[in-house]
Design a protein around this motif. Structure first.
Motif, PDB file in Angstrom:
ATOM      1  N   LEU A  55      -3.508   1.020   1.541  1.00  0.00           N
ATOM      2  CA  LEU A  55      -2.104   0.961   1.501  1.00  0.00           C
ATOM      3  C   LEU A  55      -1.442  -0.647   0.502  1.00  0.00           C
ATOM      4  O   LEU A  55      -1.286  -1.891   1.364  1.00  0.00           O
ATOM      5  CB  LEU A  55      -0.815   1.225   2.876  1.00  0.00           C
ATOM      6  CG  LEU A  55       0.358   1.468   2.469  1.00  0.00           C
ATOM      7  CD1 LEU A  55       1.145   2.106   1.444  1.00  0.00           C
ATOM      8  CD2 LEU A  55       1.125   1.287   4.160  1.00  0.00           C
ATOM      9  N   ASN A  56      -0.916  -0.408  -0.604  1.00  0.00           N
ATOM     10  CA  ASN A  56      -0.179  -1.502  -1.513  1.00  0.00           C
ATOM     11  C   ASN A  56       1.221  -1.353  -1.904  1.00  0.00           C
ATOM     12  O   ASN A  56       1.352  -0.338  -2.298  1.00  0.00           O
ATOM     13  CB  ASN A  56      -1.047  -1.304  -2.722  1.00  0.00           C
ATOM     14  CG  ASN A  56      -0.677  -2.942  -3.791  1.00  0.00           C
ATOM     15  OD1 ASN A  56      -0.247  -3.312  -3.496  1.00  0.00           O
ATOM     16  ND2 ASN A  56      -1.217  -3.078  -4.740  1.00  0.00           N
ATOM     17  N   LEU A  57       1.947  -1.670  -1.168  1.00  0.00           N
ATOM     18  CA  LEU A  57       3.077  -1.984  -1.266  1.00  0.00           C
ATOM     19  C   LEU A  57       4.315  -2.691  -2.173  1.00  0.00           C
ATOM     20  O   LEU A  57       4.890  -2.823  -2.602  1.00  0.00           O
ATOM     21  CB  LEU A  57       3.795  -2.271   0.235  1.00  0.00           C
ATOM     22  CG  LEU A  57       3.682  -1.098   1.567  1.00  0.00           C
ATOM     23  CD1 LEU A  57       4.179  -1.729   2.712  1.00  0.00           C
ATOM     24  CD2 LEU A  57       4.081   0.456   1.060  1.00  0.00           C
ATOM     25  N   GLY A  58       2.657  -3.358  -3.039  1.00  0.00           N
ATOM     26  CA  GLY A  58       3.532  -4.007  -4.193  1.00  0.00           C
ATOM     27  C   GLY A  58       3.412  -3.465  -5.298  1.00  0.00           C
ATOM     28  O   GLY A  58       3.669  -3.665  -6.198  1.00  0.00           O
TER      29      GLY A  58
ATOM     30  N   SER B 126      -3.320  -6.796  -8.806  1.00  0.00           N
ATOM     31  CA  SER B 126      -3.655  -5.703  -7.634  1.00  0.00           C
ATOM     32  C   SER B 126      -4.968  -6.571  -6.843  1.00  0.00           C
ATOM     33  O   SER B 126      -5.222  -6.611  -6.559  1.00  0.00           O
ATOM     34  CB  SER B 126      -3.930  -4.196  -8.417  1.00  0.00           C
ATOM     35  OG  SER B 126      -5.220  -4.471  -9.260  1.00  0.00           O
ATOM     36  N   LEU B 127      -5.812  -7.219  -8.412  1.00  0.00           N
ATOM     37  CA  LEU B 127      -6.583  -8.027  -7.493  1.00  0.00           C
ATOM     38  C   LEU B 127      -6.623  -9.237  -6.932  1.00  0.00           C
ATOM     39  O   LEU B 127      -7.456  -9.477  -5.794  1.00  0.00           O
ATOM     40  CB  LEU B 127      -7.310  -8.705  -8.938  1.00  0.00           C
ATOM     41  CG  LEU B 127      -9.510  -9.781  -8.860  1.00  0.00           C
ATOM     42  CD1 LEU B 127      -9.528  -8.483  -7.971  1.00  0.00           C
ATOM     43  CD2 LEU B 127      -9.009 -10.366  -9.717  1.00  0.00           C
ATOM     44  N   LEU B 128      -5.462  -9.512  -6.521  1.00  0.00           N
ATOM     45  CA  LEU B 128      -4.877 -10.834  -6.037  1.00  0.00           C
ATOM     46  C   LEU B 128      -4.354 -10.044  -4.835  1.00  0.00           C
ATOM     47  O   LEU B 128      -5.101 -10.081  -3.298  1.00  0.00           O
ATOM     48  CB  LEU B 128      -3.894 -11.816  -6.151  1.00  0.00           C
ATOM     49  CG  LEU B 128      -2.733 -12.938  -5.870  1.00  0.00           C
ATOM     50  CD1 LEU B 128      -3.784 -13.515  -5.331  1.00  0.00           C
ATOM     51  CD2 LEU B 128      -1.424 -13.030  -5.898  1.00  0.00           C
ATOM     52  N   PHE B 129      -4.297  -8.864  -4.792  1.00  0.00           N
ATOM     53  CA  PHE B 129      -3.655  -7.918  -3.280  1.00  0.00           C
ATOM     54  C   PHE B 129      -4.703  -8.173  -2.757  1.00  0.00           C
ATOM     55  O   PHE B 129      -5.428  -8.141  -0.849  1.00  0.00           O
ATOM     56  CB  PHE B 129      -3.298  -7.000  -4.022  1.00  0.00           C
ATOM     57  CG  PHE B 129      -2.760  -6.393  -2.888  1.00  0.00           C
ATOM     58  CD1 PHE B 129      -2.114  -6.661  -1.292  1.00  0.00           C
ATOM     59  CD2 PHE B 129      -3.537  -5.141  -2.468  1.00  0.00           C
ATOM     60  CE1 PHE B 129      -1.538  -5.269  -0.631  1.00  0.00           C
ATOM     61  CE2 PHE B 129      -3.272  -4.303  -1.457  1.00  0.00           C
ATOM     62  CZ  PHE B 129      -2.508  -4.514  -0.299  1.00  0.00           C
ATOM     63  N   ALA B 130      -5.772  -7.315  -2.965  1.00  0.00           N
ATOM     64  CA  ALA B 130      -7.283  -6.834  -2.721  1.00  0.00           C
ATOM     65  C   ALA B 130      -8.239  -7.430  -2.420  1.00  0.00           C
ATOM     66  O   ALA B 130      -8.987  -8.406  -1.134  1.00  0.00           O
ATOM     67  CB  ALA B 130      -8.066  -6.310  -3.563  1.00  0.00           C
ATOM     68  N   PHE B 131      -8.190  -9.272  -3.110  1.00  0.00           N
ATOM     69  CA  PHE B 131      -9.325 -10.273  -2.583  1.00  0.00           C
ATOM     70  C   PHE B 131      -8.004 -10.437  -0.998  1.00  0.00           C
ATOM     71  O   PHE B 131      -9.151 -11.242  -0.027  1.00  0.00           O
ATOM     72  CB  PHE B 131      -8.626 -11.880  -3.456  1.00  0.00           C
ATOM     73  CG  PHE B 131      -8.811 -12.984  -2.638  1.00  0.00           C
ATOM     74  CD1 PHE B 131     -10.493 -12.947  -2.387  1.00  0.00           C
ATOM     75  CD2 PHE B 131      -8.198 -14.601  -3.024  1.00  0.00           C
ATOM     76  CE1 PHE B 131     -11.117 -14.150  -2.324  1.00  0.00           C
ATOM     77  CE2 PHE B 131      -9.010 -15.044  -2.160  1.00  0.00           C
ATOM     78  CZ  PHE B 131     -10.054 -15.510  -1.977  1.00  0.00           C
ATOM     79  N   LEU B 132      -6.429 -10.412  -0.969  1.00  0.00           N
ATOM     80  CA  LEU B 132      -5.358 -11.292   0.314  1.00  0.00           C
ATOM     81  C   LEU B 132      -6.735 -10.164   1.401  1.00  0.00           C
ATOM     82  O   LEU B 132      -6.786 -10.406   2.149  1.00  0.00           O
ATOM     83  CB  LEU B 132      -4.374 -11.313   0.085  1.00  0.00           C
ATOM     84  CG  LEU B 132      -3.746 -12.826  -0.617  1.00  0.00           C
ATOM     85  CD1 LEU B 132      -2.952 -12.213  -1.220  1.00  0.00           C
ATOM     86  CD2 LEU B 132      -4.593 -14.076  -0.508  1.00  0.00           C
TER      87      LEU B 132
ATOM     88  N   THR C 182       1.430  -8.380   3.587  1.00  0.00           N
ATOM     89  CA  THR C 182       0.986  -8.655   1.322  1.00  0.00           C
ATOM     90  C   THR C 182       1.967  -7.919  -0.029  1.00  0.00           C
ATOM     91  O   THR C 182       1.503  -8.818  -0.751  1.00  0.00           O
ATOM     92  CB  THR C 182      -0.620  -8.631   1.363  1.00  0.00           C
ATOM     93  OG1 THR C 182      -0.969  -9.304   2.964  1.00  0.00           O
ATOM     94  CG2 THR C 182      -1.052  -9.257   0.451  1.00  0.00           C
ATOM     95  N   GLY C 183       1.644  -6.495   1.063  1.00  0.00           N
ATOM     96  CA  GLY C 183       2.657  -6.013  -0.638  1.00  0.00           C
ATOM     97  C   GLY C 183       4.152  -6.420  -0.841  1.00  0.00           C
ATOM     98  O   GLY C 183       3.902  -5.577  -1.423  1.00  0.00           O
ATOM     99  N   LEU C 184       4.479  -6.635   0.493  1.00  0.00           N
ATOM    100  CA  LEU C 184       5.789  -6.877   0.365  1.00  0.00           C
ATOM    101  C   LEU C 184       6.104  -8.017  -0.354  1.00  0.00           C
ATOM    102  O   LEU C 184       6.837  -8.400  -1.139  1.00  0.00           O
ATOM    103  CB  LEU C 184       6.398  -7.022   1.714  1.00  0.00           C
ATOM    104  CG  LEU C 184       6.554  -5.473   2.281  1.00  0.00           C
ATOM    105  CD1 LEU C 184       6.791  -5.693   4.050  1.00  0.00           C
ATOM    106  CD2 LEU C 184       7.448  -4.310   1.486  1.00  0.00           C
TER     107      LEU C 184
END
Length: 304
Positions: free
Chosen positions: A32-35, A72-78, A89-91
């Motif tokens: 779930l990516n809220l970003g 999105s790669l930053l989000f995936a890494f985190l 993290t998405g927020l």
């Protein structure tokens, strides 16, 4: 007039469709990516800036796709490697995108943009009513339709799509079968980010060829709601995007006609429609939960 209204509805729906289809693939993989809002606005400022600098809207689009994928790669890494909370993290990614885009785009405010021109197919585009609607749109409009069809085929007709859905349904079982859960989720999240970047570039290069701070205006959140509204089905996302596009354009025409309703209320109609849709979905929670990826939002830590 009807032709003009239908064309504006298609233009308003296209960025919602692209962003929602990308998020659908990510959620089908169980992430779930809220970003989405942050990635969209970064795609908008990047696409506008690169197109303005180079004079080529296509370079702007490619740059926006790359920036969306990197975010999105930053989000995936985190979330996938460091196993941070996906919602938080998405927020944070959305807040980062909104702030960073405002800083990067400060010098672009008020400058005329480089518009991506429409495709006019001879003779076909001259057909009354449907000519320009179907055969006289911009290239990204056609890409959004092909993207929806491609994702539908990929998810439900290909072996790789079946693997991705198995990761979203039960990542533990998928890992036990030897499937690289982390890799598949990385790729799915990056695909969603690339789509969000493209959707943002569409706003600043086609919808309104200019840069305005926070020009996404909540469209990323609407795209997230669309995925749930469509119960994670690509063709339902298409229908939902055009429904929300019609609501958005409808409130603009209502204001132009001078209907005796406060303009602030009319401007809020797309977001009120989003709330209504989510409420209706919650009433059918049992059916929705059946179609929801079982591991959506759950972290996966492989055996050491």
């Amino acid at each position: 007039m009807l032709e003009a209204v239908l064309m504006t509805i298609a233009t308003a729906a296209t960025p919602l469709l692209i962003a929602a289809v990308g998020e659908l693939v990510s959620e089908r993989a169980g992430v779930l990516n809220l970003g989405v809002e942050g990635m969209m606005v970064m795609g908008a400022v990047t696409g506008f800036g690169v197109a303005l600098t180079t004079g080529s809207p296509w370079l702007g689009i490619f740059a926006a796709i790359a920036v969306g994928a990197l975010f999105s790669l930053l989000f995936a890494f985190l979330t996938l490697t460091l196993v941070t909370n996906q919602v938080a993290t998405g927020l944070a990614l959305t807040l980062l995108g909104l702030g960073l885009s405002g800083m990067l785009g400060e010098s672009f405010v008020g400058l005329p943009g480089v518009k991506l021109t429409n495709i006019d197919i001879p003779f076909l585009s001259d057909i009354p009513l449907i000519g320009r609607l179907i055969f006289g749109q911009d290239p990204v409009f056609y890409l959004s339709i092909l993207l929806t069809a491609g994702v539908a085929w990929f998810l439900f007709r290909s072996r790789v799509g079946l693997t991705l859905r198995s990761v979203g349904d039960n990542h533990g079982s998928a890992h036990a079968l030897g499937i690289n859960v982390i890799l598949i989720r990385y790729l799915a999240v990056m695909f969603g980010g690339a789509c969000a970047g493209l959707a943002g570039a569409y706003l600043s290069l086609v919808y309104t060829p200019q840069w305005v701070e926070n020009m996404t205006a909540g469209r990323g959140w609407i795209a997230l709601a669309l995925v749930v509204f469509a119960s994670w089905r690509p063709w339902r996302v298409l229908a939902g995007a055009y429904l929300f596009g019609a609501v958005t354009i409808g409130q603009l025409h209502a204001q132009a006609l001078g209907i005796g309703v406060p303009s602030q209320l009319l401007s809020s109609l797309p977001y009120l429609a989003t709330v209504v849709v989510l409420v209706l979905i919650s009433r059918n929670r049992r059916m929705t939960m059946v179609n929801t990826p079982a591991s959506l939002g759950r972290p996966f830590v492989p055996d050491r």
